[in-house]
Design an enzyme around this catalytic site. Sequence first.
Site, PDB file in Angstrom:
ATOM      1  CE  LYS A 202       2.842   6.009   1.033  1.00  0.00           C
ATOM      2  NZ  LYS A 202       1.727   5.073   1.048  1.00  0.00           N
ATOM      3  CD  GLU A 208      16.008  -2.703   2.485  1.00  0.00           C
ATOM      4  OE1 GLU A 208      15.447  -1.639   2.840  1.00  0.00           O
ATOM      5  OE2 GLU A 208      15.622  -3.822   2.863  1.00  0.00           O
ATOM      6  N   GLY A 264       2.567   2.026  -1.902  1.00  0.00           N
ATOM      7  CA  GLY A 264       3.819   1.799  -2.628  1.00  0.00           C
ATOM      8  C   GLY A 264       3.631   0.922  -3.861  1.00  0.00           C
ATOM      9  NE  ARG A 265      -0.002  -3.763  -1.570  1.00  0.00           N
ATOM     10  CZ  ARG A 265       0.144  -3.286  -0.348  1.00  0.00           C
ATOM     11  NH1 ARG A 265       1.294  -2.744   0.019  1.00  0.00           N
ATOM     12  NH2 ARG A 265      -0.847  -3.324   0.523  1.00  0.00           N
ATOM     13  CD  GLU A 351       4.244  -4.787   0.244  1.00  0.00           C
ATOM     14  OE1 GLU A 351       3.907  -3.820  -0.457  1.00  0.00           O
ATOM     15  OE2 GLU A 351       5.400  -4.919   0.689  1.00  0.00           O
ATOM     16  CG  HIS A 382      12.690 -24.783 -23.106  1.00  0.00           C
ATOM     17  ND1 HIS A 382      12.841 -25.842 -23.970  1.00  0.00           N
ATOM     18  CD2 HIS A 382      11.920 -23.866 -23.749  1.00  0.00           C
ATOM     19  CE1 HIS A 382      12.229 -25.559 -25.108  1.00  0.00           C
ATOM     20  NE2 HIS A 382      11.655 -24.367 -24.997  1.00  0.00           N
ATOM     21  CE  LYS A 510      10.165  -2.444   5.870  1.00  0.00           C
ATOM     22  NZ  LYS A 510       9.333  -1.318   5.502  1.00  0.00           N
TER      23      LYS A 510
HETATM   24  O1  F6P Z   1       8.711  -2.839   3.144  1.00  0.00           O
HETATM   25  C1  F6P Z   1       7.670  -2.860   2.219  1.00  0.00           C
HETATM   26  C2  F6P Z   1       7.511  -1.530   1.554  1.00  0.00           C
HETATM   27  O2  F6P Z   1       7.034  -0.581   2.445  1.00  0.00           O
HETATM   28  C3  F6P Z   1       6.627  -1.601   0.317  1.00  0.00           C
HETATM   29  O3  F6P Z   1       5.284  -1.546   0.620  1.00  0.00           O
HETATM   30  C4  F6P Z   1       7.123  -0.457  -0.476  1.00  0.00           C
HETATM   31  O4  F6P Z   1       6.740  -0.540  -1.821  1.00  0.00           O
HETATM   32  C5  F6P Z   1       8.615  -0.584  -0.277  1.00  0.00           C
HETATM   33  O5  F6P Z   1       8.749  -1.057   1.048  1.00  0.00           O
HETATM   34  C6  F6P Z   1       9.416   0.666  -0.471  1.00  0.00           C
HETATM   35  O6  F6P Z   1       9.012   1.676   0.403  1.00  0.00           O
HETATM   36  P1  F6P Z   1       9.443   3.167   0.164  1.00  0.00           P
HETATM   37  O7  F6P Z   1       8.915   3.605  -1.139  1.00  0.00           O
HETATM   38  O8  F6P Z   1       8.868   3.932   1.313  1.00  0.00           O
HETATM   39  O9  F6P Z   1      10.950   3.217   0.169  1.00  0.00           O
END
Ligand code: F6P
Length: 545
Positions: A202, A208, A264-265, A351, A382, A510
Site C-alpha cells: 500500500k 521488508e 491493508g488488512r 491489528e 494431535h 519500526k
Molecule cells: O506494519 C503494519 C502494516 O502497515 C499493515 O497494516 C500492513 O498490512 C502491512 O504493514 C504492509 O503494509 P504495506 O502494504 O504498506 O507494505
Amino acid sequence: MLNTQIYNDLKEHYKKISKLTLLDLFNNDSHRALKYTLEANGLKFDFSKNNINDETIALLTKLASESGLTREVEAMFSGSKINNTENRAVLHTALRSKGKTILVDGINVVDEIQSVLLQMQDFSIKIHNGSHTGFSGKKITDIVNIGIGGSDLGPVLVCQALKPYRKNNLNIHFISSVDGYQTLDTLSVLNPETTLFVIASKTFTTQETMTNAMTARKWFLDNAVNNLDTIQYHFVASSTNTEAVSAFGISPDNMFPFWDFVGGRYSLWSSIGLSIILYIGYDNFCELLNGARDMDKHFVETSDLKQNMPVMLALISLWYINFYDYTTQVISPYNTRLTRLPAYIQQLEMESNGKSVDKNGNLLGYKTCPVIWGDSGINGQHAYYQLLHQGTSIYPMDIILALSDKFSDKTHNQILQSNAIAQAQAFMIGKTSEQAKSELIASGESLERSEFLSKHKEFRGNRPTNMILLPEISPYYLGNLIALYEHKTFVQGIIWNIDSFDQWGVELGKQLAKGILNDIVLENVSSTDSSTTSMIKECITANKN
Ligand code: F6P
C-alpha cells in the site's frame, strides 16, 4: 460500554447463566440447535454450543443497538471518514459493491474501482493468453507476490484455498519475511525469463517488502540480460504510492492503484488481489467479490440483529471476553485449504481491535481483542487440543468446515467431517471421572488403578464452540466467509468504541529498528539500555564471522 445500564444488566445476567453448563442449556431447550443456527448465502452458523440463552441474546443485541451500530454501519458504507485518527473513509466494501455512487472528497470512488478492475482483468487475460510474455518471448509460468501483512496474508489465504481453480497451471510464490533465506530460496527455483513479480505494498515504503523487491530486481537483472528496459515485462506493482512505484522503475502502465480508504488488512479485494486474479482468473475473483458483497448485503439489511450472522459472531465472542474473562479465541479450520485462515483473521482482528484507548483517546476500562490463534483443526487435535480439553482455562473456538470438496475424496472428507463434529461435541459434553472409571473397570483395569486413572481421564466439558459450515470452498463461499469476519471485527470495534482502522501500535518497533540497524551496520552502539546494547553487540560480532 462501561457504566451503562445494559452493561450492568449483562453483568447480573452473567452471574446467573454462568452457573448453567452447556448440557443444562441443551436439556432446558430441545429446539436449541434449530433456534441458534443462522443461515446466510449458503453459510450456516451454529452457535448453540455457547453459554448463552434467549435472555443473553436479547441483552447482547440491545448492547449492540445502543452502541449506535446501525448509524455506524451506514457511516462506513457511505464513505464517511470513520477512521478518525487518520481522517480516512473505510471503504473495502466499495471494492465489491456494484453500481451505487460513493463519494469521497467529491470523487465517485466506484468509478475508479471499476476502472482498476478492468485494468486487472485486461492484464490477467494477457498473462493467461500469452500476449504479455517475459522479455524473451516466453510465457509467464510463475507469479511471485512480494508483500507483508495485509499485502500478503489475504492473497496467501485465497490462493491456497482456491488452488484447484488456478489458471494455466501457473505457480504462485509468496515472499513476505525480510529473512533473506525466504527470498533467496524462492528465487533459486525460478527462471527469470518466465517469472512475474507483483510488488504489493500500500505504502511502497515497507522496509521488508522494499528490501525483498530490490533483491528480486537485482536477481532478475543479474540472471536475465541486465537491461533495465526488460523490467517492464517482469515487475508490476499494487500500491497507492505512484511516485515510489516509478522511482523503483515500474512504469505507470504496470501499476495497479488503490486508495487510502482501503486498510491493508482489508485490501485483498483491491489491486492487492492482483496475484489472486493472475492465479485463479478474473472470473473467479469476481465470484469472490460477489460472495463478499452478498455478506455485506446480509449484514446491512438484516435489521433483526438476532438474525445477523456477523453481529451474532461478534457478540458471542465479546460475551466471553468482557464477561467470562476468556482471553483467547481459537480459529480451527478443518479443511487444509483453509490453513492460513487463522493467520489472516489474526491480523484482521488483532491489528484492528488490539487497542486500549477509545476513539477520543480515553483509556478503556474493559478488555478488547482477544488473542486470535489456531491452525488446521485436524492437526491441532494431535497437538494443542490437549490443553483445550483439559487445561485450566477455557478457549472459545470457531470450527470452520466446508461440507463437501469435489477436489478431495469422499472417504477422507467423511473422516474430516466426523472429527470436526466430534470435537465440538467433546468440548461441550466432556466426560465425568465416574464415566471414565466405569469405562476403565469395564476394560479390565483394577478398581484402584481405575480410580487413579479416572482423574486424568476426566474432561470437564462445558467448553464453547461455534460451528461455521460452508457448502464448499468455492470463490463465492470464501468471499462470504472473509467478509463475515471483517464485519464481526467492525461490530466489536463499534461496541468497544475504538478506531478499528488505524494501527499505530506497529510504529514504535519500526522506528527503533531503524536506529538499531544503523548501529549494527556502522558498528557503533548508541542504545540506552544494557540488554539492547548487549544484543546489538552480539549481532556485530556475529556479522564479522
Ligand atoms: O506494519 C503494519 C502494516 O502497515 C499493515 O497494516 C500492513 O498490512 C502491512 O504493514 C504492509 O503494509 P504495506 O502494504 O504498506 O507494505
